[in-house]
Design a protein around this motif. Structure first.
Motif, mmCIF file in Angstrom:
data_model
loop_
_atom_site.group_PDB
_atom_site.id
_atom_site.type_symbol
_atom_site.label_atom_id
_atom_site.label_comp_id
_atom_site.label_asym_id
_atom_site.label_seq_id
_atom_site.Cartn_x
_atom_site.Cartn_y
_atom_site.Cartn_z
ATOM 1 N N ARG A 38 0.838 -1.206 0.000
ATOM 2 C CA ARG A 38 0.000 0.000 0.000
ATOM 3 C C ARG A 38 0.874 1.257 0.000
ATOM 4 O O ARG A 38 0.630 2.200 -0.735
ATOM 5 N N TRP A 39 1.915 1.261 0.850
ATOM 6 C CA TRP A 39 2.788 2.437 0.918
ATOM 7 C C TRP A 39 3.477 2.663 -0.417
ATOM 8 O O TRP A 39 3.525 3.792 -0.912
ATOM 9 N N ASN A 40 4.031 1.622 -1.020
ATOM 10 C CA ASN A 40 4.743 1.783 -2.286
ATOM 11 C C ASN A 40 3.820 2.281 -3.398
ATOM 12 O O ASN A 40 4.206 3.155 -4.176
ATOM 13 N N ALA A 41 2.616 1.753 -3.480
ATOM 14 C CA ALA A 41 1.665 2.203 -4.504
ATOM 15 C C ALA A 41 1.278 3.665 -4.271
ATOM 16 O O ALA A 41 1.258 4.469 -5.211
ATOM 17 N N VAL A 83 -6.869 4.621 5.985
ATOM 18 C CA VAL A 83 -5.961 4.893 4.873
ATOM 19 C C VAL A 83 -6.700 4.589 3.571
ATOM 20 O O VAL A 83 -7.682 3.845 3.574
ATOM 21 N N PRO A 84 -6.247 5.131 2.453
ATOM 22 C CA PRO A 84 -6.925 4.845 1.183
ATOM 23 C C PRO A 84 -6.914 3.342 0.877
ATOM 24 O O PRO A 84 -5.932 2.652 1.142
ATOM 25 N N SER A 85 -8.018 2.888 0.309
ATOM 26 C CA SER A 85 -8.128 1.481 -0.057
ATOM 27 C C SER A 85 -7.272 1.182 -1.278
ATOM 28 O O SER A 85 -6.836 2.085 -1.996
ATOM 29 N N ALA A 86 -7.064 -0.099 -1.526
ATOM 30 C CA ALA A 86 -6.339 -0.526 -2.721
ATOM 31 C C ALA A 86 -7.032 0.002 -3.966
ATOM 32 O O ALA A 86 -6.379 0.485 -4.900
ATOM 33 N N GLU A 87 -8.337 -0.055 -3.968
ATOM 34 C CA GLU A 87 -9.095 0.435 -5.121
ATOM 35 C C GLU A 87 -8.925 1.944 -5.308
ATOM 36 O O GLU A 87 -8.746 2.421 -6.439
ATOM 37 N N GLU A 88 -8.943 2.697 -4.228
ATOM 38 C CA GLU A 88 -8.765 4.148 -4.330
ATOM 39 C C GLU A 88 -7.385 4.492 -4.889
ATOM 40 O O GLU A 88 -7.258 5.373 -5.746
ATOM 41 N N ILE A 89 -6.369 3.815 -4.409
ATOM 42 C CA ILE A 89 -5.008 4.089 -4.882
ATOM 43 C C ILE A 89 -4.866 3.682 -6.345
ATOM 44 O O ILE A 89 -4.324 4.441 -7.165
ATOM 45 N N THR A 90 -5.368 2.515 -6.697
ATOM 46 C CA THR A 90 -5.290 2.043 -8.085
ATOM 47 C C THR A 90 -6.031 2.991 -9.015
ATOM 48 O O THR A 90 -5.521 3.348 -10.091
ATOM 49 N N ASN A 91 -7.222 3.417 -8.625
ATOM 50 C CA ASN A 91 -7.988 4.359 -9.453
ATOM 51 C C ASN A 91 -7.255 5.690 -9.588
ATOM 52 O O ASN A 91 -7.250 6.297 -10.668
ATOM 53 N N ALA A 92 -6.640 6.154 -8.498
ATOM 54 C CA ALA A 92 -5.893 7.417 -8.544
ATOM 55 C C ALA A 92 -4.705 7.306 -9.500
ATOM 56 O O ALA A 92 -4.408 8.245 -10.256
#
Length: 151
Positions: A38-41, A83-92
């Motif tokens: 999560r941190w790296n993404a 913290v932002p979800s995996a989906e939120e980070i991926t979409n961003a």
């Protein structure tokens, strides 16, 4: 234009690597690593936002509140409960790809609004900063790949 193509290639590779990372493993920090998937993404995202805003101040950053989570020097152990979800980070990351391509395609030859020096590297153009963002992205994609394999 080649720098934009390389950025798109690197981002698509990052998105593919992230998609292979099991979401239930995103928050594990294995021995020998200082951060998690999560941190790296998230770090890929916030670093690109910050550096590209320095390249061109007209590039509007999104999710500035993520800096306290994912900027250099931060770590998951210090995060709040939400913290932002995996989906939120991926979409961003996907949305950022589109914004970068649209915003910077015709600006690569311009001087950076604020030159950036990292070690001996002095980046004074928009293109130089985009190239560094692409290099940085590749490094963290490799870390995500390693974390996925270990976990």
């Amino acid at each position: 234009m080649e720098s934009i193509k390389q950025f798109i290639f690197a981002r698509n590779a990052a998105l593919g690597t992230i998609a292979k990372a099991p979401e239930n493993k995103w928050d594990e920090v294995p021995a020998g690593f200082s951060n998690n998937i999560r941190w790296n993404a998230g770090h890929i995202f916030v670093t690109a936002e910050g550096l590209l805003h320095l390249a061109d101040e007209a590039y509007e950053t999104v999710h500035p509140d993520w800096n306290v989570l994912f900027a250099t020097g931060t770590r998951p152990a210090d995060w709040p409960a939400e913290v932002p979800s995996a989906e939120e980070i991926t979409n961003a990351l996907q949305e950022q790809l589109n914004r970068v391509e649209r915003h910077f395609s015709a600006k690569l030859g311009e001087k950076a609004a604020k030159p950036v020096t990292i070690g001996p590297l002095e980046m004074t153009t928009v293109e130089a900063l985009l190239q560094f963002v692409t290099f940085h992205e590749g490094m963290h994609t490799g870390v995500i790949n390693s974390l996925t394999k270990i976990l």
